[in-house]
Design a protein around this motif. Structure first.
Motif, short mmCIF file in Angstrom:
data_model
loop_
_atom_site.label_atom_id
_atom_site.label_comp_id
_atom_site.label_asym_id
_atom_site.label_seq_id
_atom_site.Cartn_x
_atom_site.Cartn_y
_atom_site.Cartn_z
N PHE A 27 -1.77 30.09 -30.31
CA PHE A 27 -1.52 29.41 -31.71
C PHE A 27 -0.05 29.48 -32.15
O PHE A 27 0.56 28.53 -32.65
CB PHE A 27 -2.64 29.89 -32.73
N VAL A 28 0.53 30.52 -32.07
CA VAL A 28 1.89 30.79 -32.64
C VAL A 28 2.84 30.22 -31.92
O VAL A 28 3.85 29.66 -32.61
CB VAL A 28 2.00 32.36 -32.86
N ILE A 29 2.76 30.09 -30.50
CA ILE A 29 4.03 29.42 -29.89
C ILE A 29 4.18 27.96 -30.27
O ILE A 29 5.41 27.68 -30.81
CB ILE A 29 3.90 29.60 -28.32
N PRO A 30 3.18 27.11 -30.24
CA PRO A 30 3.59 25.79 -30.81
C PRO A 30 3.80 25.56 -32.17
O PRO A 30 4.56 24.83 -32.58
CB PRO A 30 2.32 24.94 -29.95
N PHE A 39 4.14 19.29 -25.16
CA PHE A 39 4.34 20.14 -24.27
C PHE A 39 3.29 21.20 -23.97
O PHE A 39 2.52 21.55 -23.09
CB PHE A 39 5.55 20.40 -23.64
N LEU A 40 2.95 21.87 -25.21
CA LEU A 40 1.96 22.63 -25.36
C LEU A 40 1.13 22.77 -26.47
O LEU A 40 1.51 23.16 -27.56
CB LEU A 40 2.58 24.32 -25.21
N PRO A 41 0.06 21.78 -26.50
CA PRO A 41 -0.57 21.58 -27.88
C PRO A 41 -1.41 22.94 -28.29
O PRO A 41 -1.53 23.70 -27.41
CB PRO A 41 -1.67 20.58 -27.71
N GLY A 42 -1.57 23.29 -29.41
CA GLY A 42 -2.18 24.35 -30.05
C GLY A 42 -3.81 24.16 -29.69
O GLY A 42 -4.37 23.27 -29.32
N PRO A 43 -4.44 25.18 -29.93
CA PRO A 43 -6.03 25.50 -29.70
C PRO A 43 -6.61 24.20 -30.48
O PRO A 43 -7.62 23.80 -29.98
CB PRO A 43 -6.41 26.78 -30.16
N GLY A 44 -6.37 24.20 -31.71
CA GLY A 44 -6.94 23.23 -32.30
C GLY A 44 -6.83 21.76 -32.11
O GLY A 44 -7.93 21.15 -32.01
N PRO A 227 -2.82 17.13 -24.56
CA PRO A 227 -3.94 17.90 -25.07
C PRO A 227 -5.45 17.69 -24.10
O PRO A 227 -6.02 18.44 -23.76
CB PRO A 227 -4.49 17.24 -26.33
N THR A 228 -5.28 16.39 -23.38
CA THR A 228 -6.41 15.98 -22.36
C THR A 228 -6.28 16.89 -21.38
O THR A 228 -7.22 17.56 -20.61
CB THR A 228 -6.18 14.47 -22.27
N VAL A 229 -5.04 17.13 -20.89
CA VAL A 229 -4.61 17.95 -19.61
C VAL A 229 -5.13 19.47 -19.82
O VAL A 229 -5.78 20.00 -18.95
CB VAL A 229 -3.17 17.95 -19.15
N VAL A 230 -4.82 19.92 -21.17
CA VAL A 230 -5.38 21.26 -21.39
C VAL A 230 -6.87 21.62 -21.67
O VAL A 230 -7.38 22.40 -21.16
CB VAL A 230 -4.55 21.90 -22.50
N ALA A 231 -7.30 20.45 -21.99
CA ALA A 231 -8.85 20.34 -22.20
C ALA A 231 -9.45 20.38 -20.95
O ALA A 231 -10.42 21.03 -20.62
CB ALA A 231 -9.09 19.29 -23.14
#
Length: 258
Positions: A27-30, A39-44, A227-231
Protein backbone atom coordinates in the motif's frame (compact mmCIF):
# COMPACT_ATOMS: atom_id res chain seq x y z
CA UNK A 1 10.67 -27.59 21.68
CA UNK A 2 10.43 -23.92 22.56
CA UNK A 3 7.64 -22.59 24.72
CA UNK A 4 6.40 -20.36 21.89
CA UNK A 5 5.78 -23.41 19.74
CA UNK A 6 3.19 -24.58 22.27
CA UNK A 7 1.06 -21.42 22.05
CA UNK A 8 -2.24 -22.32 20.34
CA UNK A 9 -2.68 -20.57 17.02
CA UNK A 10 0.87 -19.19 16.99
CA UNK A 11 1.42 -20.14 13.36
CA UNK A 12 -1.83 -18.46 12.35
CA UNK A 13 -0.82 -15.28 14.19
CA UNK A 14 2.61 -15.22 12.53
CA UNK A 15 1.01 -15.77 9.13
CA UNK A 16 -1.42 -12.90 9.76
CA UNK A 17 1.44 -10.59 10.83
CA UNK A 18 3.45 -11.51 7.75
CA UNK A 19 0.50 -10.94 5.41
CA UNK A 20 -0.37 -7.64 7.08
CA UNK A 21 3.22 -6.41 6.74
CA UNK A 22 3.26 -7.34 3.06
CA UNK A 23 -0.04 -5.56 2.41
CA UNK A 24 1.19 -2.47 4.27
CA UNK A 25 4.37 -2.27 2.19
CA UNK A 26 2.37 -2.83 -0.98
CA UNK A 27 0.00 0.00 0.00
CA UNK A 28 2.74 2.45 0.98
CA UNK A 29 4.97 2.11 -2.11
CA UNK A 30 2.46 3.35 -4.73
CA UNK A 31 0.70 5.71 -2.28
CA UNK A 32 4.00 7.47 -1.48
CA UNK A 33 4.78 8.06 -5.13
CA UNK A 34 7.95 5.97 -5.08
CA UNK A 35 6.47 3.94 -7.92
CA UNK A 36 3.76 5.13 -10.24
CA UNK A 37 0.41 3.39 -9.81
CA UNK A 38 0.49 2.80 -13.55
CA UNK A 39 3.26 0.27 -12.91
CA UNK A 40 2.35 -0.88 -9.38
CA UNK A 41 -1.31 -0.30 -8.47
CA UNK A 42 -2.24 -0.43 -4.81
CA UNK A 43 -4.23 -3.23 -3.15
CA UNK A 44 -7.45 -1.24 -3.35
CA UNK A 45 -7.20 -0.74 -7.11
CA UNK A 46 -6.37 -4.39 -7.67
CA UNK A 47 -9.21 -5.58 -5.46
CA UNK A 48 -11.65 -3.27 -7.22
CA UNK A 49 -10.46 -4.48 -10.62
CA UNK A 50 -10.75 -8.13 -9.55
CA UNK A 51 -14.37 -7.56 -8.48
CA UNK A 52 -15.06 -5.94 -11.83
CA UNK A 53 -13.49 -8.85 -13.72
CA UNK A 54 -15.76 -11.34 -11.94
CA UNK A 55 -18.77 -10.03 -13.87
CA UNK A 56 -17.28 -8.09 -16.81
CA UNK A 57 -15.41 -10.01 -19.55
CA UNK A 58 -11.83 -9.13 -20.44
CA UNK A 59 -9.99 -10.79 -23.33
CA UNK A 60 -13.03 -12.87 -24.13
CA UNK A 61 -14.08 -14.07 -20.68
CA UNK A 62 -14.62 -13.09 -17.07
CA UNK A 63 -11.97 -13.85 -14.46
CA UNK A 64 -13.81 -17.02 -13.28
CA UNK A 65 -14.07 -18.09 -16.93
CA UNK A 66 -10.33 -17.67 -17.45
CA UNK A 67 -9.64 -19.52 -14.21
CA UNK A 68 -11.84 -22.43 -15.28
CA UNK A 69 -9.99 -22.65 -18.59
CA UNK A 70 -6.67 -22.69 -16.73
CA UNK A 71 -7.86 -25.30 -14.25
CA UNK A 72 -9.13 -27.51 -17.07
CA UNK A 73 -5.73 -27.47 -18.76
CA UNK A 74 -3.97 -28.00 -15.45
CA UNK A 75 -6.08 -31.01 -14.52
CA UNK A 76 -5.56 -32.53 -17.98
CA UNK A 77 -1.76 -32.28 -17.81
CA UNK A 78 -1.48 -33.11 -14.11
CA UNK A 79 -3.71 -36.18 -14.25
CA UNK A 80 -1.94 -37.43 -17.36
CA UNK A 81 1.40 -37.05 -15.59
CA UNK A 82 0.11 -38.89 -12.51
CA UNK A 83 -1.55 -41.71 -14.46
CA UNK A 84 1.65 -42.39 -16.42
CA UNK A 85 4.32 -41.29 -13.95
CA UNK A 86 3.19 -43.13 -10.80
CA UNK A 87 2.89 -46.60 -12.40
CA UNK A 88 6.16 -46.05 -14.25
CA UNK A 89 7.92 -45.07 -11.02
CA UNK A 90 6.59 -48.15 -9.21
CA UNK A 91 7.68 -50.40 -12.06
CA UNK A 92 11.14 -48.81 -12.09
CA UNK A 93 11.39 -49.44 -8.37
CA UNK A 94 10.43 -53.09 -8.71
CA UNK A 95 11.87 -54.17 -12.07
CA UNK A 96 15.62 -53.43 -12.48
CA UNK A 97 15.30 -53.81 -16.24
CA UNK A 98 12.63 -51.12 -16.47
CA UNK A 99 14.76 -48.90 -14.25
CA UNK A 100 17.80 -49.39 -16.47
CA UNK A 101 15.81 -48.53 -19.59
CA UNK A 102 13.78 -45.57 -18.31
CA UNK A 103 16.18 -43.88 -15.86
CA UNK A 104 18.62 -42.40 -18.42
CA UNK A 105 15.78 -40.90 -20.47
CA UNK A 106 14.06 -39.52 -17.37
CA UNK A 107 17.33 -38.05 -16.09
CA UNK A 108 17.77 -36.25 -19.40
CA UNK A 109 14.20 -34.95 -19.64
CA UNK A 110 13.79 -33.77 -16.04
CA UNK A 111 16.53 -31.15 -16.45
CA UNK A 112 14.75 -29.54 -19.41
CA UNK A 113 12.64 -26.64 -18.17
CA UNK A 114 8.96 -27.06 -19.12
CA UNK A 115 8.97 -23.63 -20.76
CA UNK A 116 11.61 -24.95 -23.19
CA UNK A 117 8.88 -27.11 -24.76
CA UNK A 118 6.83 -24.04 -25.69
CA UNK A 119 8.18 -23.74 -29.28
CA UNK A 120 7.31 -27.38 -29.98
CA UNK A 121 3.91 -27.00 -28.33
CA UNK A 122 3.15 -23.96 -30.48
CA UNK A 123 4.26 -25.74 -33.66
CA UNK A 124 2.43 -28.99 -32.93
CA UNK A 125 -0.78 -27.74 -31.32
CA UNK A 126 -1.06 -24.00 -32.02
CA UNK A 127 -3.26 -22.32 -29.44
CA UNK A 128 -5.35 -25.45 -28.79
CA UNK A 129 -5.55 -27.28 -25.49
CA UNK A 130 -2.86 -29.77 -26.47
CA UNK A 131 0.04 -27.31 -26.18
CA UNK A 132 -0.53 -26.23 -22.56
CA UNK A 133 -1.29 -29.83 -21.52
CA UNK A 134 2.02 -30.92 -23.06
CA UNK A 135 3.93 -28.23 -21.14
CA UNK A 136 2.13 -29.00 -17.86
CA UNK A 137 2.89 -32.68 -18.37
CA UNK A 138 6.57 -31.86 -18.90
CA UNK A 139 6.69 -30.08 -15.55
CA UNK A 140 4.52 -32.47 -13.55
CA UNK A 141 5.77 -35.82 -14.85
CA UNK A 142 9.28 -36.14 -13.27
CA UNK A 143 8.20 -35.66 -9.62
CA UNK A 144 5.48 -38.31 -10.04
CA UNK A 145 8.00 -40.83 -11.35
CA UNK A 146 10.80 -40.02 -8.91
CA UNK A 147 8.70 -40.11 -5.74
CA UNK A 148 6.91 -43.30 -6.76
CA UNK A 149 10.32 -44.86 -7.49
CA UNK A 150 11.68 -43.74 -4.12
CA UNK A 151 8.58 -45.07 -2.35
CA UNK A 152 8.97 -48.46 -4.05
CA UNK A 153 12.64 -48.64 -3.09
CA UNK A 154 11.88 -47.93 0.57
CA UNK A 155 9.26 -50.63 1.08
CA UNK A 156 10.02 -52.80 4.11
CA UNK A 157 11.85 -55.90 2.85
CA UNK A 158 9.90 -58.03 5.33
CA UNK A 159 6.65 -57.19 3.53
CA UNK A 160 8.20 -58.20 0.22
CA UNK A 161 9.58 -61.45 1.60
CA UNK A 162 6.23 -62.34 3.17
CA UNK A 163 4.46 -61.70 -0.14
CA UNK A 164 7.00 -63.84 -1.96
CA UNK A 165 6.45 -66.71 0.46
CA UNK A 166 2.75 -66.55 -0.38
CA UNK A 167 3.55 -66.84 -4.08
CA UNK A 168 2.43 -63.32 -5.03
CA UNK A 169 2.90 -62.49 -8.71
CA UNK A 170 4.80 -59.43 -9.94
CA UNK A 171 1.53 -57.65 -10.70
CA UNK A 172 0.15 -58.55 -7.27
CA UNK A 173 3.39 -57.45 -5.63
CA UNK A 174 3.11 -53.99 -7.20
CA UNK A 175 -0.62 -53.51 -6.58
CA UNK A 176 -0.92 -55.16 -3.15
CA UNK A 177 2.45 -54.47 -1.52
CA UNK A 178 4.57 -51.86 -3.28
CA UNK A 179 1.88 -49.31 -4.13
CA UNK A 180 0.08 -49.27 -0.73
CA UNK A 181 3.40 -48.95 1.10
CA UNK A 182 4.50 -46.15 -1.26
CA UNK A 183 1.37 -44.01 -0.97
CA UNK A 184 2.87 -41.34 1.38
CA UNK A 185 5.79 -40.86 -0.98
CA UNK A 186 3.49 -40.84 -4.01
CA UNK A 187 1.27 -38.14 -2.53
CA UNK A 188 4.30 -36.04 -1.60
CA UNK A 189 5.37 -36.32 -5.22
CA UNK A 190 1.92 -35.30 -6.42
CA UNK A 191 2.14 -32.18 -4.28
CA UNK A 192 5.45 -31.20 -5.88
CA UNK A 193 4.08 -32.16 -9.28
CA UNK A 194 0.99 -29.99 -8.83
CA UNK A 195 3.10 -26.95 -7.95
CA UNK A 196 5.37 -27.36 -10.94
CA UNK A 197 2.43 -28.11 -13.22
CA UNK A 198 0.54 -24.99 -12.14
CA UNK A 199 3.63 -22.83 -12.69
CA UNK A 200 4.19 -24.43 -16.08
CA UNK A 201 0.57 -23.75 -17.03
CA UNK A 202 0.90 -20.02 -16.51
CA UNK A 203 4.07 -19.93 -18.61
CA UNK A 204 2.32 -21.89 -21.35
CA UNK A 205 -0.70 -19.60 -21.38
CA UNK A 206 1.52 -16.57 -21.84
CA UNK A 207 2.44 -17.92 -25.28
CA UNK A 208 0.32 -20.81 -26.55
CA UNK A 209 -3.25 -20.17 -25.39
CA UNK A 210 -6.24 -18.05 -26.38
CA UNK A 211 -7.96 -18.22 -22.97
CA UNK A 212 -6.86 -18.62 -19.36
CA UNK A 213 -5.37 -16.38 -16.70
CA UNK A 214 -1.96 -16.24 -18.39
CA UNK A 215 -3.56 -15.17 -21.67
CA UNK A 216 -5.63 -12.55 -19.83
CA UNK A 217 -2.46 -11.13 -18.27
CA UNK A 218 -0.71 -10.90 -21.65
CA UNK A 219 -3.66 -9.02 -23.12
CA UNK A 220 -3.76 -6.72 -20.10
CA UNK A 221 -0.03 -6.02 -20.39
CA UNK A 222 -0.47 -5.12 -24.07
CA UNK A 223 -3.18 -2.63 -23.05
CA UNK A 224 -1.15 -1.33 -20.07
CA UNK A 225 -3.95 -2.49 -17.77
CA UNK A 226 -1.67 -3.12 -14.80
CA UNK A 227 -4.44 -3.70 -12.21
CA UNK A 228 -5.71 -6.54 -14.41
CA UNK A 229 -2.21 -8.03 -14.60
CA UNK A 230 -1.82 -7.94 -10.82
CA UNK A 231 -5.35 -9.28 -10.29
CA UNK A 232 -4.37 -12.23 -12.50
CA UNK A 233 -1.18 -12.78 -10.49
CA UNK A 234 -3.08 -12.74 -7.21
CA UNK A 235 -5.65 -15.20 -8.62
CA UNK A 236 -2.87 -17.53 -9.73
CA UNK A 237 -1.32 -17.44 -6.27
CA UNK A 238 -4.63 -18.08 -4.50
CA UNK A 239 -5.57 -21.03 -6.72
CA UNK A 240 -2.09 -22.51 -6.38
CA UNK A 241 -2.31 -22.16 -2.60
CA UNK A 242 -5.71 -23.88 -2.52
CA UNK A 243 -4.36 -26.79 -4.61
CA UNK A 244 -1.38 -27.15 -2.27
CA UNK A 245 -3.56 -27.01 0.85
CA UNK A 246 -5.82 -29.77 -0.50
CA UNK A 247 -2.85 -32.00 -1.30
CA UNK A 248 -1.22 -31.28 2.08
CA UNK A 249 -4.42 -32.33 3.84
CA UNK A 250 -4.51 -35.49 1.75
CA UNK A 251 -0.85 -36.16 2.58
CA UNK A 252 -1.49 -35.58 6.31
CA UNK A 253 -4.55 -37.83 6.30
CA UNK A 254 -2.66 -40.66 4.59
CA UNK A 255 0.38 -40.28 6.82
CA UNK A 256 -1.69 -40.28 10.01
CA UNK A 257 -3.70 -43.20 8.69
CA UNK A 258 -0.51 -45.18 8.32
Amino acid sequence: MSGLALIPGRNAVLALISLSAFMAVWFVIPASGLVSEQFLPGPGAVFSRALHLITEPFAGATLPGHLLSSLGRFLGGFLLAALIGVPLGLMMGWFPTVDAIAAPLLDALRFIAPIAWVPFAALWFGTGIGGPIMIIFAGAFPPCVINAWQGAKRVDIRLIEAARMLGTSHFGMITRVIMPASIPSIIAGLRISAGLGWQSLVGAELIVASTGVGFMMVQAQANIATPTVVAGMVSIGIIGLIIDILLRRLERAVTQGK
